[in-house]
Design a protein around this motif. Structure first.
Motif, PDB file in Angstrom:
ATOM      1  N   VAL A 145       0.840  -1.208   0.000  1.00 52.57           N
ATOM      2  CA  VAL A 145       0.000   0.000   0.000  1.00 52.57           C
ATOM      3  C   VAL A 145       0.872   1.254   0.000  1.00 52.57           C
ATOM      4  O   VAL A 145       0.607   2.214  -0.732  1.00 52.57           O
ATOM      5  N   LEU A 146       1.938   1.239   0.801  1.00 54.47           N
ATOM      6  CA  LEU A 146       2.850   2.383   0.835  1.00 54.47           C
ATOM      7  C   LEU A 146       3.565   2.558  -0.496  1.00 54.47           C
ATOM      8  O   LEU A 146       3.796   3.697  -0.940  1.00 54.47           O
ATOM      9  N   LEU A 147       3.913   1.441  -1.123  1.00 50.12           N
ATOM     10  CA  LEU A 147       4.570   1.501  -2.429  1.00 50.12           C
ATOM     11  C   LEU A 147       3.681   2.206  -3.446  1.00 50.12           C
ATOM     12  O   LEU A 147       4.134   3.102  -4.178  1.00 50.12           O
ATOM     13  N   GLY A 148       2.405   1.817  -3.485  1.00 54.33           N
ATOM     14  CA  GLY A 148       1.472   2.455  -4.407  1.00 54.33           C
ATOM     15  C   GLY A 148       1.247   3.916  -4.072  1.00 54.33           C
ATOM     16  O   GLY A 148       1.229   4.778  -4.961  1.00 54.33           O
ATOM     17  N   THR A 149       1.106   4.213  -2.771  1.00 52.27           N
ATOM     18  CA  THR A 149       0.840   5.588  -2.335  1.00 52.27           C
ATOM     19  C   THR A 149       2.003   6.511  -2.661  1.00 52.27           C
ATOM     20  O   THR A 149       1.829   7.579  -3.265  1.00 52.27           O
ATOM     21  N   ILE A 150       3.210   6.113  -2.269  1.00 53.77           N
ATOM     22  CA  ILE A 150       4.391   6.956  -2.478  1.00 53.77           C
ATOM     23  C   ILE A 150       4.697   7.113  -3.970  1.00 53.77           C
ATOM     24  O   ILE A 150       4.991   8.224  -4.443  1.00 53.77           O
ATOM     25  N   SER A 151       4.613   6.006  -4.724  1.00 50.20           N
ATOM     26  CA  SER A 151       4.865   6.083  -6.165  1.00 50.20           C
ATOM     27  C   SER A 151       3.849   6.998  -6.838  1.00 50.20           C
ATOM     28  O   SER A 151       4.197   7.788  -7.723  1.00 50.20           O
ATOM     29  N   GLY A 152       2.579   6.890  -6.417  1.00 45.79           N
ATOM     30  CA  GLY A 152       1.537   7.743  -6.992  1.00 45.79           C
ATOM     31  C   GLY A 152       1.804   9.217  -6.739  1.00 45.79           C
ATOM     32  O   GLY A 152       1.646  10.057  -7.638  1.00 45.79           O
ATOM     33  N   ILE A 153       2.235   9.539  -5.514  1.00 47.15           N
ATOM     34  CA  ILE A 153       2.540  10.934  -5.174  1.00 47.15           C
ATOM     35  C   ILE A 153       3.697  11.455  -6.022  1.00 47.15           C
ATOM     36  O   ILE A 153       3.646  12.563  -6.573  1.00 47.15           O
ATOM     37  N   ILE A 154       4.746  10.645  -6.145  1.00 47.82           N
ATOM     38  CA  ILE A 154       5.904  11.062  -6.952  1.00 47.82           C
ATOM     39  C   ILE A 154       5.508  11.282  -8.404  1.00 47.82           C
ATOM     40  O   ILE A 154       5.861  12.301  -9.024  1.00 47.82           O
ATOM     41  N   LEU A 155       4.744  10.342  -8.967  1.00 45.89           N
ATOM     42  CA  LEU A 155       4.341  10.443 -10.370  1.00 45.89           C
ATOM     43  C   LEU A 155       3.417  11.639 -10.601  1.00 45.89           C
ATOM     44  O   LEU A 155       3.469  12.277 -11.651  1.00 45.89           O
ATOM     45  N   GLN A 156       2.572  11.958  -9.624  1.00 40.15           N
ATOM     46  CA  GLN A 156       1.703  13.127  -9.753  1.00 40.15           C
ATOM     47  C   GLN A 156       2.516  14.418  -9.765  1.00 40.15           C
ATOM     48  O   GLN A 156       2.219  15.343 -10.530  1.00 40.15           O
ATOM     49  N   LYS A 157       3.552  14.472  -8.924  1.00 40.60           N
ATOM     50  CA  LYS A 157       4.392  15.665  -8.851  1.00 40.60           C
ATOM     51  C   LYS A 157       5.112  15.923 -10.184  1.00 40.60           C
ATOM     52  O   LYS A 157       5.464  17.066 -10.498  1.00 40.60           O
ATOM     53  N   LEU A 158       5.325  14.878 -10.974  1.00 42.84           N
ATOM     54  CA  LEU A 158       6.050  15.019 -12.241  1.00 42.84           C
ATOM     55  C   LEU A 158       5.168  15.577 -13.359  1.00 42.84           C
ATOM     56  O   LEU A 158       5.666  15.880 -14.440  1.00 42.84           O
ATOM     57  N   LYS A 159       3.853  15.668 -13.111  1.00 40.20           N
ATOM     58  CA  LYS A 159       2.891  16.248 -14.078  1.00 40.20           C
ATOM     59  C   LYS A 159       3.043  15.589 -15.457  1.00 40.20           C
ATOM     60  O   LYS A 159       3.501  16.197 -16.423  1.00 40.20           O
ATOM     61  N   LEU A 160       2.615  14.346 -15.541  1.00 42.42           N
ATOM     62  CA  LEU A 160       2.861  13.518 -16.721  1.00 42.42           C
ATOM     63  C   LEU A 160       1.659  13.384 -17.655  1.00 42.42           C
ATOM     64  O   LEU A 160       1.705  12.611 -18.613  1.00 42.42           O
ATOM     65  N   GLU A 161       0.589  14.119 -17.414  1.00 42.56           N
ATOM     66  CA  GLU A 161      -0.636  13.968 -18.215  1.00 42.56           C
ATOM     67  C   GLU A 161      -0.379  14.165 -19.705  1.00 42.56           C
ATOM     68  O   GLU A 161      -1.028  13.532 -20.544  1.00 42.56           O
ATOM     69  N   LYS A 162       0.569  15.026 -20.039  1.00 38.79           N
ATOM     70  CA  LYS A 162       0.838  15.313 -21.456  1.00 38.79           C
ATOM     71  C   LYS A 162       1.417  14.111 -22.198  1.00 38.79           C
ATOM     72  O   LYS A 162       1.458  14.096 -23.428  1.00 38.79           O
ATOM     73  N   TYR A 163       1.872  13.103 -21.446  1.00 37.69           N
ATOM     74  CA  TYR A 163       2.457  11.919 -22.072  1.00 37.69           C
ATOM     75  C   TYR A 163       1.456  10.780 -22.272  1.00 37.69           C
ATOM     76  O   TYR A 163       1.843   9.682 -22.674  1.00 37.69           O
ATOM     77  N   LEU A 164       0.184  11.014 -21.973  1.00 43.46           N
ATOM     78  CA  LEU A 164      -0.846  10.051 -22.353  1.00 43.46           C
ATOM     79  C   LEU A 164      -1.004  10.083 -23.879  1.00 43.46           C
ATOM     80  O   LEU A 164      -0.804  11.120 -24.511  1.00 43.46           O
ATOM     81  N   THR A 165      -1.347   8.954 -24.468  1.00 38.39           N
ATOM     82  CA  THR A 165      -1.425   8.882 -25.929  1.00 38.39           C
ATOM     83  C   THR A 165      -2.629   9.659 -26.462  1.00 38.39           C
ATOM     84  O   THR A 165      -3.610   9.868 -25.741  1.00 38.39           O
ATOM     85  N   PRO A 166      -2.574  10.082 -27.730  1.00 37.93           N
ATOM     86  CA  PRO A 166      -3.719  10.767 -28.343  1.00 37.93           C
ATOM     87  C   PRO A 166      -4.997   9.945 -28.280  1.00 37.93           C
ATOM     88  O   PRO A 166      -6.093  10.484 -28.181  1.00 37.93           O
ATOM     89  N   TRP A 167      -4.862   8.611 -28.331  1.00 38.30           N
ATOM     90  CA  TRP A 167      -6.029   7.731 -28.262  1.00 38.30           C
ATOM     91  C   TRP A 167      -6.776   7.939 -26.950  1.00 38.30           C
ATOM     92  O   TRP A 167      -7.992   8.050 -26.915  1.00 38.30           O
ATOM     93  N   VAL A 168      -6.020   8.022 -25.837  1.00 40.13           N
ATOM     94  CA  VAL A 168      -6.640   8.245 -24.537  1.00 40.13           C
ATOM     95  C   VAL A 168      -7.259   9.637 -24.463  1.00 40.13           C
ATOM     96  O   VAL A 168      -8.350   9.811 -23.927  1.00 40.13           O
ATOM     97  N   GLN A 169      -6.546  10.599 -25.017  1.00 38.50           N
ATOM     98  CA  GLN A 169      -7.084  11.960 -25.017  1.00 38.50           C
ATOM     99  C   GLN A 169      -8.427  12.011 -25.742  1.00 38.50           C
ATOM    100  O   GLN A 169      -9.367  12.679 -25.292  1.00 38.50           O
TER     101      GLN A 169
END
Length: 325
Positions: A145-169
């Motif tokens: 649970v901590l692994l998922g929580t901490i990894s999620g927080i780190i990944l959110q801080k990196l602001k990665l939404e722009k790297y989702l594929t056009p298909w998802v967009q």
């Protein structure tokens, strides 16, 4: 639950194809047939169910709730806990990942679920208690649970939404428009089903090829990796055993229920528990088949960042386990 699929796979491989039991090709083909049917059924059910959920999903309310600053990471923790109660492997978690993103959940929170779901679930917990005892199980669940929580927080801080594929967009755009139409018109479930079915078909057509390729890779790894191959590299005297175990696990694919008996054997042969668990986490949460599936929804750069962050967190977890035990 899936015994009938295994029986069908055995019948097809041994009775129809007349393949000899114990051979590499036999094991790989049996694995491929079983997992293809199981995962495709799960994918269909999950996507359809998430289509129903998304048609009623209060996007703005959930987005506002999860974006409140006073939560202080609680949303990531809740997503990880949701991962615990969903008994899915990494491949079948991907459709739920799409559903989360479509529902307006922040990407980091969605990642927290995607990481925890295959690692910690009721099946894995039951096996863990039987194989390693209650104390080890509790520590494993907390670490997952901590692994998922901490990894999620780190990944959110990196602001990665722009790297989702056009298909998802595009899916997101269409989903938002569809959700708004349902809310405005107050349609019943019966009236919504045609649109939900259409959306389900569209998503299935997009991801099924990746599912098949991913499972094929997993089948080859399952059938052709020889017994004892890893023991030479994972001895307790090797300080780099934890990162080596994690990296060696990436090409493989299995659910927690499939890999846990292997972990028990590795531990019984002297491999440290933390090293073995790091290997398990790598197999379950960082597999090439998962990467093949994620390629439909993420760019290569996003997949690389996601895998890198989770890999570092798994390695740290492995060392912590080795210190505790």
């Amino acid at each position: 639950m899936f015994d009938w699929i295994q029986q069908f796979a055995d019948w097809l491989v041994f009775d129809v194809f007349k393949l000899e039991e114990g051979k590499h090709l036999t094991e790989a083909l049996n694995f491929f047939i079983y997992d293809s049917i199981k995962i495709l059924l799960l994918v269909f059910v999950i996507i359809f169910f998430m289509g129903i959920v998304n048609s009623y999903f209060p996007v703005e309310k959930v987005r506002n709730y999860l974006s409140r600053k006073k939560l202080y990471g609680f949303e990531y923790f809740m997503a990880s806990l949701f991962g615990v109660v969903t008994p899915f492997c990494s491949c079948s978690s991907v459709p739920l990942f799409i559903g989360f993103v479509k529902g307006g959940i922040p990407l980091g929170v969605t990642f927290a679920f995607l990481i925890t779901s295959p690692l910690v679930n009721e099946v894995a917990i039951g096996l863990f208690i039987g194989l390693f005892g209650l104390k080890t199980t509790i520590i494993y669940v907390i670490s997952g649970v901590l692994l998922g929580t901490i990894s999620g927080i780190i990944l959110q801080k990196l602001k990665l939404e722009k790297y989702l594929t056009p298909w998802v967009q595009q899916v997101l755009e269409n989903s938002q428009k569809e959700t708004e139409r349902f809310e405005l018109e107050g349609m019943s479930l019966k009236d919504r089903l045609p649109s939900i079915w259409k959306e389900t078909s569209t998503i299935l057509k997009g991801i099924v090829p990746y599912v098949i390729v991913g499972i094929a890779i997993g089948g080859l790894m399952h059938g052709y990796i020889p017994d004892g191959f890893f023991e030479e590299y994972l001895s307790k005297d090797n300080w780099f055993a934890v990162p080596i175990a994690t990296l060696l696990a990436v090409p493989m694919y299995s659910g927690a229920s499939g890999i846990l008996p292997v972990i028990q054997v590795l531990v019984s042969k002297g491999i440290p528990l933390g090293t073995a668990i790091a290997f398990m986490m790598g197999v379950v949460g960082l597999s090439l088949p998962e990467a093949m599936l994620l390629k439909k929804v993420m760019t290569i750069k996003l997949i690389a960042i996601f895998f890198s962050v989770v890999t570092v967190c798994i390695i740290i977890s492995g060392y912590v386990f080795n210190i505790i035990f």
